[in-house]
Design an enzyme around this catalytic site. Structure first.
Site, PDB file in Angstrom:
ATOM      1  CG  ASP A 157      -2.385   4.683   3.452  1.00  0.00           C
ATOM      2  OD1 ASP A 157      -2.252   5.036   2.264  1.00  0.00           O
ATOM      3  OD2 ASP A 157      -3.410   4.916   4.121  1.00  0.00           O
ATOM      4  NE  ARG A 198       0.360  11.383  -2.936  1.00  0.00           N
ATOM      5  CZ  ARG A 198      -0.737  10.935  -2.344  1.00  0.00           C
ATOM      6  NH1 ARG A 198      -1.703  10.358  -3.055  1.00  0.00           N
ATOM      7  NH2 ARG A 198      -0.884  11.053  -1.044  1.00  0.00           N
ATOM      8  CG  PHE A 236      -7.509  12.894   4.952  1.00  0.00           C
ATOM      9  CD1 PHE A 236      -7.789  12.684   6.289  1.00  0.00           C
ATOM     10  CD2 PHE A 236      -8.473  13.512   4.165  1.00  0.00           C
ATOM     11  CE1 PHE A 236      -9.012  13.069   6.829  1.00  0.00           C
ATOM     12  CE2 PHE A 236      -9.695  13.903   4.694  1.00  0.00           C
ATOM     13  CZ  PHE A 236      -9.963  13.689   6.036  1.00  0.00           C
ATOM     14  CG  HIS A 293      -1.120   6.610  -1.761  1.00  0.00           C
ATOM     15  ND1 HIS A 293      -2.245   6.491  -2.543  1.00  0.00           N
ATOM     16  CD2 HIS A 293      -1.434   6.065  -0.556  1.00  0.00           C
ATOM     17  CE1 HIS A 293      -3.212   5.912  -1.829  1.00  0.00           C
ATOM     18  NE2 HIS A 293      -2.744   5.632  -0.618  1.00  0.00           N
ATOM     19  CG  ASN A 319      -9.578   8.756   5.375  1.00  0.00           C
ATOM     20  OD1 ASN A 319     -10.165   8.301   6.348  1.00  0.00           O
ATOM     21  ND2 ASN A 319     -10.152   8.876   4.192  1.00  0.00           N
ATOM     22  CG  HIS A 369      -1.997   1.002   1.200  1.00  0.00           C
ATOM     23  ND1 HIS A 369      -3.216   0.810   1.829  1.00  0.00           N
ATOM     24  CD2 HIS A 369      -2.072   2.228   0.626  1.00  0.00           C
ATOM     25  CE1 HIS A 369      -3.976   1.871   1.638  1.00  0.00           C
ATOM     26  NE2 HIS A 369      -3.312   2.749   0.918  1.00  0.00           N
TER      27      HIS A 369
HETATM   28 ZN   LIG Z   1      -7.035   4.119   2.222  1.00  0.00          ZN
HETATM   29 ZN   LIG Z   2      -3.892   4.701   0.886  1.00  0.00          ZN
END
Ligand SMILES: [Zn+2]
Ligand SMILES: [Zn+2]
Lengths: 430, 316
Positions: free
Chosen positions: A302, A59, A320, A57, A275, A55
């Site tokens: 995350d 971008r 978030f 990110h 989040n 997980h």
């Molecule tokens: Zn999420």
């Molecule tokens: Zn996420």
């Protein structure tokens, strides 16, 4: 004979000290007294299978000011990762074979970790129309994990269709469990702290009710479901119950949910805005327990980079998310090892073996043995380090900055090649 | 004291000191020439990201009576509405010479951010931040209670044992939060009455017990003070309560409920009132109502706060 590369005097986490010999991308010998053309001293370092983040990110495409595939890959390598799974909420959204292939190609070009893109479940994360899951699965990116992360697949019928559809290629849906109606305008955990701060609450039940629904759907359809970032004690109970029933559910927890609580929101510093939100001490303890006892299968970061201006503002207006690739193993060590509650084998499972298995990653998450792909993280568990916000990531929204955490990744070996040596990135020849 | 952000930041001594100075200010406000030279040459900015004519004027009058230069900056129609950040706005105003920013903002914590992020060094007075706090309102409410009870002997007095009932939309109310914290420091017992939908999720909010109906609260608590909160009608469309009529029937201060209060009980409202919804005209206009006193006292209390923060910076 001289091997290409030998890691000298590594600790396997069970007390044994050995040399690990690597030829090309493969571990070819594990023994004492091995010698190589290149030798890396690893005395006092724990050898672990290279970490796999389910997980992340990144971008790119769309928000390259926050992170690119290259900078995110470097941050991952620095954190001991040899594979990452970037989420689909880019711009354009990774909802077609074209976008996931582009992200994978950027990952290959960067050359620091395997980049296995996650595909969107629905077109443009809109929740209305199923994305071309089959095309993404058949693409060069060979997508097996699908998620609308950032948004919940809240429509139960859409969730049902997705869970059924991916069975053809043994895919898995990774659900960001958040009932949208129960979290309208939500800013932080709903509880005593939100009441005092006057910030709109994000009640735990908004997560728990979706998880309860989805594990029952998975049972009904005999499908596989993965729950992203569990954050509450009751979510843990639901997953535990589901596993006892034999439902094919896996669950992840983030480093920040294992360490931080909603008390931090009292600073109104948006670096703590995430989040799902940081919860209470009781939730943190339940999540740790679940990670130890196997109810929770993996730690996933995350990792969510944001530019400074998205956090240098009032709480309501802030984005978030927080970064986490370069600190995850330290939190894992704190919770599993330094607590005296678990062991390095378990740490290897939650950071590498299990996520690779959930995502069916080839050449990742293999135990350290002859014949395995040479993906390794070498961690010095004795170090206490102060976390700094400026890292390989392009962004600095780091909630751990200023804290002292145990453990440090000293070397990372990615498919037989060092990507990190003595704590510094090895520049890839281009 | 450098800033005033939350009622929770004030010690009992600080509260009493602010209230006692406000007594002095109210004497000035009763004179023909209502002006003191205290803040001559200093610049105060009313930085309002949310419309509130009453609060802005109250602060403006207070600052002017202390001879400060006052600049009103309304974020509406300014660079802020074109996306300028809170940080840039505040830094710009400080660069123009502001020594204190009186901040009204729709986001909880905005005043806290200005005081603590290191963006600027001005004094910050929180004039209402989102659903969080409105500390000068709580100070003027406490001042008003004290004055009603002790009259000209108010100086130095706390509110020990006073029973205060706060009624209405506690969940979204910065007035309720600040009052709860401040009145508790002053020794009052505060309870709440509201529909369950308008109470914070943690029912034992900041340690205050609560009633789900106003009738029970009146009959069991026998409050000395009933503080009615303004009801925002958009709460109705969001299903916090079904209709204005039903709200009024359950939680409005009707003439009949007013009659059941003890005859010395006082009725407060921060304004602006919704007559016929949370408060009847009988209650609003009764001798027990302090609504207009609250407005007048607001100026004295805000003068006192400005004086405490800004006069003779040696106080720190
Ligand atoms: Zn999420
Ligand atoms: Zn996420």
């Amino acid at each position: 004979m001289n091997y290409q590369l030998v890691l000298k005097n590594t600790n396997l986490g069970d007390g044994t000290t050995v040399d690990i010999a690597i030829e090309q991308e493969t571990i070819v010998a594990i023994d004492t007294g091995l010698s190589g053309e290149v030798e890396i001293e690893c005395r006092g370092l724990i050898a672990l299978p290279g970490f796999v983040d389910l997980h992340t990110h990144l971008r790119e495409p769309g928000f390259e000011a926050s992170e690119t595939v290259l900078t995110g890959s470097r941050a991952a390598a620095k954190g001991g990762y040899t594979a990452i799974h970037p989420m689909a909420n880019t711009n354009p959204v990774a909802d077609t074979a074209g976008v996931v292939e582009q992200v994978k190609a950027l990952g290959d070009a960067a050359g620091y970790v395997d980049v296995f893109p996650i595909g969107a479940v629905t077109v443009d994360l809109g929740g209305v129309q199923l994305a071309e899951l089959g095309a993404m699965a058949d693409s060069k990116a060979k997508v097996r994990v699908f998620s609308d992360d950032g948004k919940c697949v809240s429509d139960p019928l859409m969730m049902r269709r997705a869970l059924e559809y991916v069975k053809k290629f043994d895919g898995v849906i990774a659900q960001h469990a958040q009932d949208p109606r129960l979290t309208e305008g939500a800013q932080m955990n709903e509880g005593q702290v939100s009441a005092q701060l006057g910030l709109t609450g994000w009640p735990g039940v908004a997560e728990e009710s979706i998880i309860a629904r989805d594990v029952m759907l998975a049972e009904t359809l005999d499908s596989r479901i993965h729950i992203c970032h569990l954050s509450t004690a009751r979510s843990v109970e639901i997953v535990r119950w589901a596993k006892q029933r034999g439902i094919r559910v896996t669950a992840e927890v983030t480093p920040h949910h294992l360490l931080l609580t909603d008390e931090l929101a009292r600073t109104y510093d948006p670096v703590y805005k995430v989040n799902p939100p940081l919860r209470t001490e009781a939730d943190v303890l339940a999540l740790r327990e679940a990670l130890i006892d196997g109810t929770i299968d993996i730690i996933a970061t995350d990792h969510a980079p944001h530019p400074a201006e998205a956090k240098e503002c009032e709480w309501d207006a802030a984005a978030f998310g927080m970064v986490g690739l370069e600190t995850a193993v330290s939190v894992a060590q704190l919770v599993l090892i330094d607590s005296g509650r678990s062991n390095w084998q378990r740490l290897a499972e939650v950071m590498s073996l299990n996520p690779a298995k959930i995502a069916a990653d080839l050449g990742q998450g293999e135990a350290i043995k002859v014949g395995s792909t040479a993906n390794l993280a070498l961690v010095d568990p004795a170090v206490q380090r102060e976390i700094v916000a400026v890292t390989e990531s392009k962004s600095r929204n780091n909630p751990f900055a200023g804290m002292t955490l145990p453990g440090r990744v000293v070397h990372t070996i990615y498919r037989g090649r060092p990507t990190v040596l003595d704590g510094s990135i090895v520049e890839v020849a281009r | 004291m450098k800033h005033l952000i939350s009622a929770a930041d004030l010690s009992l001594d600080e509260i009493l000191s602010i209230l006692d100075t406000a007594e002095e200010m109210s004497v000035v406000n009763d004179r023909d020439v209502k002006k003191l030279p205290t803040l001559r040459g200093k610049t105060v900015v009313n930085l309002f990201f949310e419309d509130s004519t009453r609060t802005r004027i109250s602060f403006e009058v207070a600052a002017k009576r202390l001879s400060a230069d006052v600049i009103n900056f309304s974020a509406k129609g300014s660079s802020v509405s074109k996306g300028e950040s809170l940080k840039d706005t505040a830094q710009t105003l400080e660069a123009m010479g502001a020594q204190a920013l009186i901040v009204r903002h729709h986001a909880s914590g905005a005043a806290h951010n200005l005081a603590n992020s290191g963006w600027i060094s001005s004094h910050i007075i929180n004039a209402g931040d989102g659903k969080h706090e409105h500390p000068t309102q709580a100070l003027l409410d406490a001042f008003t209670m004290r004055k009603r009870i002790h009259g000209s002997h108010s100086r130095g007095k706390s509110l020990d044992g006073l029973k205060v009932l706060i009624v209405g939309d506690v969940l979204h109310s910065r007035v309720a939060r600040s009052n709860l914290l401040l009145l508790r420091s002053l020794g009052a017992e505060v309870r709440l009455a509201a529909p369950a939908t308008l109470l914070p999720a943690n029912p034992n909010f900041l340690g205050a017990s609560y009633y789900l109906g106003l009738d029970d609260a009146i009959d069991e608590f026998h409050p000395d003070v009933v503080m009615m909160l303004r009801v925002q009608l958009e709460r109705m469309s969001a299903s916090f309560f079904p209709t204005a009529r039903e709200y009024s029937r359950g939680w409005g201060l009707s003439a009949e409920r007013l009659a059941r209060l003890s005859e010395n009980a006082i009725v407060m409202h921060p304004g602006p009132m919704n007559r016929g919804l949370e408060i009847s005209s009988e209650a609003a206009d009764s001798a027990q109502s302090t609504v207009l006193e609250q407005v007048a006292n607001g100026i004295s209390v805000r003068m006192s706060v400005l004086y405490h923060l800004m006069s003779g910076e040696t106080r720190e």
